[in-house]
Design a protein around this motif. Structure first.
Motif, PDB file in Angstrom:
ATOM      1  N   TRP A 178       0.828  -1.203   0.000  1.00  0.00           N
ATOM      2  CA  TRP A 178       0.000   0.000   0.000  1.00  0.00           C
ATOM      3  C   TRP A 178       0.862   1.251   0.000  1.00  0.00           C
ATOM      4  CZ3 TRP A 178      -3.129  -2.827   4.192  1.00  0.00           C
ATOM      5  CH2 TRP A 178      -4.199  -3.521   3.598  1.00  0.00           C
ATOM      6  N   GLU A 180       4.020   1.405  -0.926  1.00  0.00           N
ATOM      7  CA  GLU A 180       4.793   1.463  -2.171  1.00  0.00           C
ATOM      8  C   GLU A 180       3.919   1.987  -3.304  1.00  0.00           C
ATOM      9  OE1 GLU A 180       6.423  -2.409  -2.734  1.00  0.00           O
ATOM     10  OE2 GLU A 180       8.183  -1.964  -1.519  1.00  0.00           O
ATOM     11  N   ALA A 181       2.667   1.508  -3.323  1.00  0.00           N
ATOM     12  CA  ALA A 181       1.757   1.984  -4.358  1.00  0.00           C
ATOM     13  C   ALA A 181       1.586   3.493  -4.228  1.00  0.00           C
ATOM     14  CB  ALA A 181       0.410   1.281  -4.244  1.00  0.00           C
ATOM     15  N   ALA A 182       1.454   3.975  -2.996  1.00  0.00           N
ATOM     16  CA  ALA A 182       1.287   5.417  -2.792  1.00  0.00           C
ATOM     17  C   ALA A 182       2.526   6.173  -3.268  1.00  0.00           C
ATOM     18  CB  ALA A 182       1.007   5.710  -1.322  1.00  0.00           C
ATOM     19  N   ALA A 183       3.712   5.631  -2.971  1.00  0.00           N
ATOM     20  CA  ALA A 183       4.948   6.278  -3.418  1.00  0.00           C
ATOM     21  C   ALA A 183       4.999   6.288  -4.944  1.00  0.00           C
ATOM     22  CB  ALA A 183       6.159   5.542  -2.856  1.00  0.00           C
ATOM     23  N   ASP A 184       4.584   5.180  -5.535  1.00  0.00           N
ATOM     24  CA  ASP A 184       4.556   5.053  -6.985  1.00  0.00           C
ATOM     25  C   ASP A 184       3.649   6.120  -7.605  1.00  0.00           C
ATOM     26  OD1 ASP A 184       5.881   2.877  -8.539  1.00  0.00           O
ATOM     27  OD2 ASP A 184       3.964   2.937  -9.586  1.00  0.00           O
ATOM     28  N   LEU A 185       2.579   6.440  -6.877  1.00  0.00           N
ATOM     29  CA  LEU A 185       1.599   7.399  -7.396  1.00  0.00           C
ATOM     30  C   LEU A 185       1.937   8.827  -6.989  1.00  0.00           C
ATOM     31  CD1 LEU A 185      -1.495   5.175  -6.678  1.00  0.00           C
ATOM     32  CD2 LEU A 185      -0.560   5.713  -8.931  1.00  0.00           C
ATOM     33  N   GLY A 186       3.160   9.016  -6.472  1.00  0.00           N
ATOM     34  CA  GLY A 186       3.643  10.371  -6.253  1.00  0.00           C
ATOM     35  C   GLY A 186       3.405  10.934  -4.876  1.00  0.00           C
ATOM     36  N   ALA A 187       2.992  10.105  -3.904  1.00  0.00           N
ATOM     37  CA  ALA A 187       2.768  10.627  -2.558  1.00  0.00           C
ATOM     38  C   ALA A 187       4.097  10.812  -1.839  1.00  0.00           C
ATOM     39  CB  ALA A 187       1.871   9.676  -1.771  1.00  0.00           C
TER      40      ALA A 187
ATOM     41  N   VAL B  76       8.309   8.238  -8.499  1.00  0.00           N
ATOM     42  CA  VAL B  76       7.405   9.162  -9.170  1.00  0.00           C
ATOM     43  C   VAL B  76       8.109   9.955 -10.278  1.00  0.00           C
ATOM     44  CG1 VAL B  76       7.758  10.963  -7.442  1.00  0.00           C
ATOM     45  CG2 VAL B  76       5.679  10.966  -8.796  1.00  0.00           C
ATOM     46  N   PHE B  84       0.791  -3.769  -8.691  1.00  0.00           N
ATOM     47  CA  PHE B  84       1.316  -4.736  -7.733  1.00  0.00           C
ATOM     48  C   PHE B  84       0.600  -6.072  -7.848  1.00  0.00           C
ATOM     49  CE2 PHE B  84       2.615  -0.682  -6.262  1.00  0.00           C
ATOM     50  CZ  PHE B  84       3.831  -0.892  -5.656  1.00  0.00           C
ATOM     51  N   MET B 105      -2.637  13.727  -4.895  1.00  0.00           N
ATOM     52  CA  MET B 105      -1.321  14.001  -4.332  1.00  0.00           C
ATOM     53  C   MET B 105      -0.675  15.201  -5.004  1.00  0.00           C
ATOM     54  SD  MET B 105      -1.035  11.868  -1.930  1.00  0.00           S
ATOM     55  CE  MET B 105      -2.808  11.917  -1.752  1.00  0.00           C
TER      56      MET B 105
END
Lengths: 286, 329
Positions: A178, A180-187, B76, B84, B105
């Protein structure tokens, strides 16, 4: 039925006798657990001329009114206020540190085992001794013991390790993907915490908050030697029990139980609603 | 500048403590291609994917995306998006908010981000489910939402970690058609990690077979299937018989072997151990006299004309031109 020297019970829908024996044991346990409480709730509605034991001489709410009267009981509402504010503060501090430490302990670091053991060691130490030690320490340093200093600290030695344990159980089910997904999405790190980690952990965090609140609310052993001159509710009640006996004590018991019950039920309903919405379907980690 | 490769790995190494998970691999993935990283578990394929995504730092070497070195950039800034394995949909957000997450974000206003998220839900045919929570969706539906959530960032490269493993076999075939169609329409590179050679052969433009942290062979699926470089590849891809030959190991495709009588051509004799009916073909497994396991894929018509049973003596024959010589493992 004997086969090869071993006995087998024939298949049937009837329960074995052990079921009834264990059921009886459980019933006795429940009676032991809740019986005395119900007696107290019942006796708190004792009639005006009744005493602290059966029989009931009519019913009345006079003992409840007694709590708010001036006189011997004057300290009860005040100490209730103290207990609740202390419990709220303890609960907040416990949540902040337990969540932070729980997240931190997901990663092994040098000495993480040692840090963990000394953090939870105070769970097994006798509370009275901890309180005594803190009280002595304050005296040694020439400080006055009081509600939001020494008593707060003494209670935290109890609620923090508890909170940490509970947080471990909560975080165990947290899927790192979760974040990692957020980091992937720019968070950013802060956005991940604010929008992903904390909301997902929220039911567990509320549980820890409630646990800490109730632990603090009825804490006696650690508080008694660190509280200074102004008592919390449990200390006040203890003093009352040893000095006076009237159904007013029972009325206080009924009221405080109702209060805790309401707080806990509300929280449980909140948590269950959150969990039902999400269920555990997504918790599977591949 | 118009780089010819969407992704380039230059001697990329990943060490976890003393273990080397990925050992100095180099790879070039041409523009807008479907690349499958294939290999048994523990071969380093997922670690490779995670390094490309930026969820794992490289220990050595460089990763280039669109000609730019991204080795030290956070996910990013790489122009990649990852889907995933467990989809990792946020359980507390509905589909619309899951898909709109990256826009939120970046501070995009609610109206606008919801509108864009709806477009992407439409792209994956999930418009009717925008208000549902992930737990209320089936695995296939969750996957579509995860795909929309990744694509809304307009990635140059989409990374998929075993995207089909959680689906049932029927759905798997449908979804792989759909992924392939999306990749062609979007004209971006997909890198897809899988342990299924069927999946890789069906989908890949570039198939990369890994073992022990190394790339053993990379190329078009047909090239890999017809000319496996070593016995490991031949066995892993399946459908090959690997036998010792005079100048090193040889591979003969099972569907080019027939049950017959030893003649002048190449052949090997043994005993039938298993007969497996597969519909259009029948697989006959034979243990040879020296103890090798080989099999012949025989068209059903041909098999039923002269059926054999486990225990029967049998000889596998093939023609010389079907022999493929390989390097030693």
């Amino acid at each position: 039925m004997m086969i090869g020297g071993q006995s087998f019970r024939p298949i049937s829908d009837r329960r074995p006798w052990t079921f009834y024996a264990l059921g009886g044991l459980f019933a006795a346990y429940m009676l032991f657990l809740y019986g005395p409480m119900f007696v107290i709730y019942l006796l708190s509605f004792q009639g005006e001329n009744g005493g602290v034991t059966f029989p009931m001489v009519g019913t009345s709410t006079v003992w409840f009114q007694d709590i708010l009267k001036r006189g011997q009981m004057a300290n009860i509402p005040i100490s209730f206020g103290r207990s609740i504010s202390l419990a709220a503060l303890v609960s907040c501090i416990t949540v902040v540190f337990a969540v932070a430490a729980g997240l931190g302990f997901r990663r092994k670091f040098p000495g993480s085992g040692f840090v963990f053991y000394i953090a939870v060691a105070s769970l097994v130490m006798p509370g009275l001794l901890i309180g005594f030690g803190i009280g002595l320490g304050f005296q040694f340093l020439g400080l006055n013991t009081s509600l939001f200093t020494s008593a707060l600290g003494a209670q935290l030695t109890w609620t923090l390790p508890f909170g940490l344990f509970a947080m471990f159980a909560v975080i165990n089910r947290f899927n790192r993907a979760w974040e990692e997904a957020a980091a992937d999405l720019g968070a950013s790190a802060w956005q991940r915490l604010r929008h992903v980690t904390l909301p997902i952990l929220l039911p567990g965090i509320l549980g820890v908050a409630m646990g800490a609140l109730t632990l603090s609310y009825d804490e006696y052993a650690r508080t008694t030697l660190t509280i200074g001159p102004l008592n919390t509710l449990p200390l006040e009640l203890y003093a009352l029990i040893s000095s006076a006996t009237s159904p007013t004590l029972f009325a206080i018991g009924t009221l405080t139980t109702t209060a805790s019950f309401l707080i806990i039920t509300t929280t449980l309903i909140l948590v269950f609603r959150m969990q039902r919405r999400r269920s555990l379907a997504n918790m599977k980690v591949g | 500048m118009d780089p010819r490769f969407d992704v380039e790995l230059v001697s990329v190494t990943k060490r976890f403590g003393d273990t080397v998970a990925v050992d100095g691999i180099s790879l070039r993935i041409p523009r807008a291609s479907y690349c499958c990283l294939l290999g048994p578990s523990g071969c380093g394929k997922t670690t490779t994917l995670r390094m490309i995504a930026g969820h794992e730092a490289v220990s050595d070497g460089d990763i280039l995306i669109g000609g730019q070195n991204v080795s030290n950039l956070p996910p990013v800034l790489r122009g990649t998006a990852m889907m995933f394995q467990s989809y990792a949909l946020f359980p507390h957000l509905n589909c619309l908010d899951n898909v709109a997450f990256s826009l939120k974000m970046r501070g995009v206003k609610k109206m606008e981000r919801h509108e864009r998220a709806r477009e992407f839900l439409k792209l994956v045919h999930m418009s009717d489910y925008s208000m549902r929570l992930p737990a209320q969706l089936s695995g296939g539906q969750q996957q579509r939402v995860a795909l929309a959530r990744a694509l809304i960032t307009h990635p140059k490269v989409l990374l998929l970690d075993e995207p089909l493993s959680a689906l049932d076999p029927f759905l798997r075939i449908k979804v792989r058609e759909e992924l392939k169609r999306l990749q062609r329409e979007l004209e971006i590179t997909f890198i897809h990690v899988t342990h299924s050679q069927d999946e890789a052969m069906a989908m890949a433009d570039v198939m990369v077979v890994m073992e022990d942290g190394l790339i053993r062979q990379a190329g078009a699926p047909r090239e890999v299937f017809e000319r496996p470089v070593n016995p490991f590849i031949a066995r892993f891809i399946g459908g090959h018989n690997v036998l010792p030959g005079p100048g090193g190991p040889i591979a003969i495709r099972a569907d080019r072997c027939r049950l017959g009588i030893a003649g002048n051509g190449p052949h090997i004799s043994g005993r039938v151990t298993v007969v497996e009916y597969q519909g259009t073909m029948v697989r006959v497994a034979v243990t040879t006299d020296p103890g090798d396991e080989v099999s012949a894929l025989v068209p059903d018509e041909l098999f039923h004309r002269q059926p054999v049973e486990p225990g029967d003596a049998a000889t596998l024959v093939w023609s010389e031109q079907d022999v493929h010589h390989m390097a030693q493992a």
